[in-house]
Motif scaffolding. Structure first.
Motif, short mmCIF file in Angstrom:
data_model
loop_
_atom_site.label_atom_id
_atom_site.label_comp_id
_atom_site.label_asym_id
_atom_site.label_seq_id
_atom_site.Cartn_x
_atom_site.Cartn_y
_atom_site.Cartn_z
N THR A 1 2.58 -3.82 14.49
CA THR A 1 2.04 -2.24 14.79
C THR A 1 3.37 -1.38 14.58
O THR A 1 3.22 -0.17 13.92
N LEU A 2 4.82 -2.03 14.86
CA LEU A 2 5.71 -1.04 14.63
C LEU A 2 6.59 -0.89 13.28
O LEU A 2 6.96 -0.06 12.94
N THR A 3 5.70 -1.95 12.61
CA THR A 3 6.63 -1.81 11.17
C THR A 3 5.24 -1.67 10.03
O THR A 3 5.31 -1.66 8.96
N TYR A 4 3.92 -1.26 10.24
CA TYR A 4 2.81 -1.40 9.66
C TYR A 4 2.83 -0.54 8.42
O TYR A 4 2.73 -0.48 7.16
N PRO A 5 3.40 0.82 8.60
CA PRO A 5 3.51 1.94 7.45
C PRO A 5 4.20 1.27 6.20
O PRO A 5 3.73 1.78 4.98
N LEU A 6 5.21 0.52 6.51
CA LEU A 6 6.25 0.12 5.42
C LEU A 6 5.27 -1.00 4.48
O LEU A 6 5.27 -1.20 3.35
N ASP A 7 4.35 -1.99 5.06
CA ASP A 7 3.45 -2.80 4.47
C ASP A 7 2.49 -1.95 3.59
O ASP A 7 2.27 -2.66 2.56
N LEU A 8 2.01 -0.85 3.99
CA LEU A 8 1.21 -0.13 3.28
C LEU A 8 1.75 0.51 1.97
O LEU A 8 1.20 0.24 0.84
N PHE A 9 3.02 0.89 2.46
CA PHE A 9 3.83 1.33 1.40
C PHE A 9 3.97 0.25 0.02
O PHE A 9 3.75 0.21 -1.20
N LYS A 10 4.32 -0.85 0.64
CA LYS A 10 4.68 -2.03 -0.30
C LYS A 10 3.33 -2.13 -1.34
O LYS A 10 3.48 -2.54 -2.40
N LYS A 11 2.37 -2.33 -0.36
CA LYS A 11 0.69 -2.75 -1.24
C LYS A 11 0.54 -1.73 -2.42
O LYS A 11 0.16 -1.88 -3.49
N ARG A 12 0.86 -0.38 -2.08
CA ARG A 12 0.59 0.72 -3.08
C ARG A 12 1.62 0.70 -3.99
O ARG A 12 1.20 0.80 -5.25
N GLY B 1 -3.09 8.03 7.52
CA GLY B 1 -3.08 7.23 6.26
C GLY B 1 -1.98 6.04 6.20
O GLY B 1 -2.20 5.19 5.52
N PHE B 2 -0.93 6.12 7.12
CA PHE B 2 -0.07 5.44 7.29
C PHE B 2 -0.37 4.01 7.83
O PHE B 2 0.04 2.99 7.81
N PHE B 3 -1.67 4.30 8.59
CA PHE B 3 -2.26 2.92 9.26
C PHE B 3 -3.56 2.53 9.03
O PHE B 3 -4.12 1.88 9.78
N LEU C 1 10.40 -7.12 -14.33
CA LEU C 1 10.70 -6.24 -13.02
C LEU C 1 9.06 -6.08 -12.33
O LEU C 1 9.22 -5.75 -11.40
N VAL C 2 7.90 -6.26 -12.95
CA VAL C 2 6.96 -5.85 -12.35
C VAL C 2 6.74 -6.89 -11.15
O VAL C 2 5.91 -6.59 -10.35
N PHE C 3 7.28 -8.04 -11.35
CA PHE C 3 7.17 -9.06 -10.09
C PHE C 3 7.92 -8.80 -8.82
O PHE C 3 7.83 -9.24 -8.14
N TYR C 4 8.64 -7.49 -9.20
CA TYR C 4 9.49 -7.18 -7.70
C TYR C 4 9.31 -5.77 -7.54
O TYR C 4 9.79 -4.97 -6.86
N LYS C 5 7.76 -5.16 -7.84
CA LYS C 5 7.44 -3.94 -7.40
C LYS C 5 7.01 -4.12 -5.86
O LYS C 5 6.66 -5.02 -5.26
N GLY C 6 7.58 -3.03 -5.25
CA GLY C 6 7.54 -2.99 -3.77
C GLY C 6 8.60 -3.77 -3.01
O GLY C 6 8.22 -3.93 -1.67
N LEU C 7 9.31 -4.13 -3.57
CA LEU C 7 10.53 -4.84 -2.90
C LEU C 7 11.39 -4.11 -2.01
O LEU C 7 11.58 -4.72 -0.76
N ALA C 8 11.51 -2.77 -2.19
CA ALA C 8 12.36 -2.05 -1.31
C ALA C 8 11.68 -1.94 0.12
O ALA C 8 12.26 -2.52 1.13
N PRO C 9 10.35 -1.59 0.02
CA PRO C 9 9.75 -1.30 1.52
C PRO C 9 9.65 -2.96 2.24
O PRO C 9 9.46 -2.81 3.62
N THR C 10 9.40 -3.75 1.24
CA THR C 10 9.30 -5.13 1.83
C THR C 10 10.63 -5.52 2.58
O THR C 10 10.46 -6.18 3.83
#
Length: 315
Positions: free
Chosen positions: A232-243, A280-282, A172-181
């Motif tokens: 720009t409009l969807t950037y915070p979710l990309d940051l959450f995904k990486k975290r 921090g979201f950006f 399941l590690v290979f699907y971490k961050g799938l939800a925000p993605t």
């Protein structure tokens, strides 16, 4: 990544040629924008504020981060994770372009397409991106971890990364961050497709005329604009995904500053807001916008040129 005009290119090519065009354009684009991707990921994972006034902050801006990475890790660091990133680009481009072509072809058969062209491209673009994301997300996790690690490396090769992650963290590690993605990719890609179409119409209205040179410039400019707007409009979710993708990878991040553990998307959102504020979201938005503008513009231009060449050669 984003698609192209199905009326202009897709219908003259086979499904294989459409997938091939998407893959090749993705490969070329990824090779050029990889350094911006590495810098963006480093910014996204830095807990400290991106300010020179914060003595604990490792990276402050694009140029300072570039010099720091070059000094500490050498020029090859800007292409860390490049192999999985290329696999990601090729696979994502092929699936997205092919599924977008099929979806828009289906939409053309309905009377609603012409009346609701913007909405049709938004939905088809979003759905095609979701399909591509589900297909290549494990490679995205690998790319993020390899780009995020400093020196000495925790994972020296792609094979070692796959084996170690599977053994220590499970499949399941290979699907971490799938939800925000998935949450982010539908509006992100949908906006890319629909904004690209809208900007092309606006460009033709402001600068009417014909010619191949105008068409290439139009694709580049409108693609850049669509990439900037959607990112720009969807950037915070990309940051959450990486975290979330580097959760359990704290050892490789220890030399970069503070690390955090997140229980999920909502917990990540809450902690970022509490510790880093709304700014921090950006984090990493500047290199991300530059990357989005260049990658989307190049992707559209090269895909259009390659699609046309493939079509001519196949006749």
């Amino acid at each position: 990544m984003v698609g192209y005009d199905p009326k202009a290119d897709v219908r003259s090519n086979s499904k294989f040629e459409v997938a091939l065009a998407g893959s090749v354009s993705g490969f070329v684009t990824r090779a050029l924008i990889s350094p911006l991707d590495v810098i963006k990921i480093r910014f996204q994972l830095q807990i400290e504020r991106l300010s020179s006034s914060d003595p604990k902050a490792k990276y402050h801006g694009i140029f300072q981060a570039s010099k720091q990475i070059l000094k500490e890790e050498g020029p090859a660091a800007f292409w860390k994770g490049h192999i999985p990133a290329q696999i990601l680009s090729i696979g994502y481009g092929a699936v997205q372009f092919l599924s977008f072509e099929q979806l828009t072809e289906l939409a053309h058969r309905t009377s609603l397409y012409d009346a609701h062209e913007f909405s049709a491209h938004f939905v088809c673009g979003g759905l095609s991106a979701c399909m591509a994301t589900l297909a290549v997300h494990p490679v995205d996790v690998l790319r993020t971890r390899l780009a995020a690690q400093g020196e000495p490396k925790i994972y020296k090769t792609l094979r070692e990364a796959v084996m170690t992650m599977y053994r220590t963290e499970g499949p399941l590690v290979f699907y971490k961050g799938l939800a925000p993605t998935v949450i982010a990719i539908f509006p992100y890609a949908g906006l890319q497709f629909s904004c690209y179409r809208f900007l092309k119409h606006a460009y033709d209205w402001v600068l009417p005329g014909d010619g191949k040179q105008k068409g290439n410039l139009r694709s580049l400019l409108c693609g850049c604009g669509a990439g900037v707007i959607s990112k720009t409009l969807t950037y915070p979710l990309d940051l959450f995904k990486k975290r979330l993708q580097v959760a359990g990878f704290e050892q490789a991040r220890s030399t970069f500053g503070q690390v955090r553990s997140y229980r999920g998307l909502m917990d990540c959102t809450k902690q970022v807001l509490q510790d880093e504020g709304t700014q921090g979201f950006f984090k990493g938005l500047s290199p991300s916008l530059l990357k989005a503008a260049l990658s989307t513009g190049f992707m559209l231009t090269w895909n259009s040129l390659f699609s046309l060449r493939v079509s001519l050669n196949s006749r």
